[in-house]
Design an enzyme around this catalytic site. Structure first.
Site, PDB file in Angstrom:
ATOM      1  N   ASP A 201      -4.795   7.774   4.672  1.00 59.29           N
ATOM      2  CA  ASP A 201      -6.112   7.600   5.291  1.00 59.29           C
ATOM      3  C   ASP A 201      -6.920   8.875   5.087  1.00 59.29           C
ATOM      4  O   ASP A 201      -7.464   9.454   6.029  1.00 59.29           O
ATOM      5  CB  ASP A 201      -5.939   7.291   6.777  1.00 59.29           C
ATOM      6  CG  ASP A 201      -7.219   6.749   7.416  1.00 59.29           C
ATOM      7  OD1 ASP A 201      -8.045   6.163   6.697  1.00 59.29           O
ATOM      8  OD2 ASP A 201      -7.380   6.910   8.640  1.00 59.29           O
ATOM      9  N   ASP A 217      -3.641  14.091  10.725  1.00 60.28           N
ATOM     10  CA  ASP A 217      -3.469  12.668  11.035  1.00 60.28           C
ATOM     11  C   ASP A 217      -2.838  11.878   9.888  1.00 60.28           C
ATOM     12  O   ASP A 217      -3.507  11.138   9.162  1.00 60.28           O
ATOM     13  CB  ASP A 217      -4.803  12.035  11.432  1.00 60.28           C
ATOM     14  CG  ASP A 217      -4.601  10.669  12.081  1.00 60.28           C
ATOM     15  OD1 ASP A 217      -3.437  10.287  12.293  1.00 60.28           O
ATOM     16  OD2 ASP A 217      -5.605   9.997  12.364  1.00 60.28           O
TER      17      ASP A 217
END
Length: 328
Positions: A201, A217
């Site tokens: 991502d 993340d």
């Protein structure tokens, strides 16, 4: 695990502080929530004025083994001197448990926002993506999933068919547009690539800038094609995206090879993300945070616009893909 726990309704400040106290950390400040819808993430300071981030994982999404693989990848990257937000160990463990929740503690690492129009920063990111993928190629995830059509297209399509969130007067046209987009993606998708462990991502919001990029993340880390960690960094018209892509790949190849055939997967991956992202919001609608932050999902005009967006993406997929400037 109850539905209320799934929605984090049992995750109170006292619960969080008790969990941290079990690991020997005494919170000496408030718990400042950080931007995260999928998990619950808080920044705090301990009694020694050290700053940390604690992340409570959404129950039922990942297994302990899948979270451990995410953590191991982050720690490998850190060992390879790739600036990464990696979890801390407590009694040899990074995946911690409290009252049915899994959580992890990270050092708090500040930074500025990555500048999407800064070509120097983009070149730096390209180099570090090459290093991330150099590490990612050593082995594949065994517990975490691969990027593929079932999770990103077929399961969302089934969800759309049964959700009451799509107005009944618009559902037929929306599903028709979704089906057309899925069929077009199937024509362009292929698996003739060497899969590797990915950030998964890697959009600008997951890159902070210090003296260089800091990648945060890895919650969506998966196996897949290298281009998945590149295409979300591109912006502007096709000419601008081509220039950016050439810059990123040139920097990337200082550390890792890149298969140019993967460039043809950019628009299929974009379409897959469109469908998957919308399904993610629909799937999480029982979490009170989602109606509060995505109120437009109940707006009929939104579903009309989304239908048009899916139809437009079919047209884009039928255009020739981006290509790199030939080298002589």
């Amino acid at each position: 695990m109850t539905d209320s726990a799934f929605n984090f309704q049992t995750l109170h400040p006292d619960t969080i502080m008790d969990a941290l106290f079990e690991q020997g950390i005494r919170v000496d400040s408030g718990l400042t929530p950080l931007n995260s819808f999928e998990n619950r993430v808080y920044q705090f300071q301990d009694e020694d004025r050290k700053r940390y981030v604690v992340k409570f994982y959404r129950p039922h999404r990942w297994s302990p083994q899948q979270i451990e693989e995410e953590h191991q990848f982050a720690l490998e990257l850190l060992a390879d001197e790739v600036p990464t937000a990696a979890p801390m160990h407590f009694n040899g463990n990074t995946v911690l448990h409290h009252q049915g929740f899994m959580y992890a503690v990270f050092p708090s690492l500040g930074g500025r926002q990555y500048e999407t129009d800064n070509l120097d920063q983009m070149e730096w990111v390209g180099r570090y993506l090459g290093r991330i993928h150099q590490t990612g190629r050593r082995k594949l995830f065994s517990a975490r999933p691969d990027i593929g059509l079932r999770e990103y297209l077929f399961e969302p399509r089934e969800l759309f068919e049964h959700t009451p969130l799509i107005p009944s007067t618009l559902k037929k046209s929306f599903l028709s547009a979704t089906d057309a987009l899925i069929e077009e993606v199937k024509l362009h998708w292929h698996t003739d690539f060497q899969p590797l462990r990915l950030h998964g991502d890697c959009h600008p919001g997951n890159i902070l800038w210090r003296d260089g990029p800091l990648f945060v993340d890895l919650d969506d880390a998966r196996n897949g094609p290298a281009i998945q960690d590149i295409w979300m960094l591109l912006n502007g018209d096709k000419a601008e995206q081509r220039m950016q892509l050439e810059m990123i790949i040139e920097a990337y190849e200082e550390f890792a090879p890149f298969e140019s055939d993967e460039i043809a997967l950019i628009e299929p991956l974009r379409a897959m993300r469109m469908i998957y992202y919308l399904a993610w919001i629909v799937r999480r609608w029982d979490d009170p945070a989602f109606p509060r932050n995505f109120p437009w999902l109940t707006d009929e005009d939104y579903w009309r616009r989304q239908t048009a967006t899916f139809t437009e993406q079919v047209r884009v997929l039928r255009e020739p893909p981006l290509t790199l400037t030939p080298m002589y």
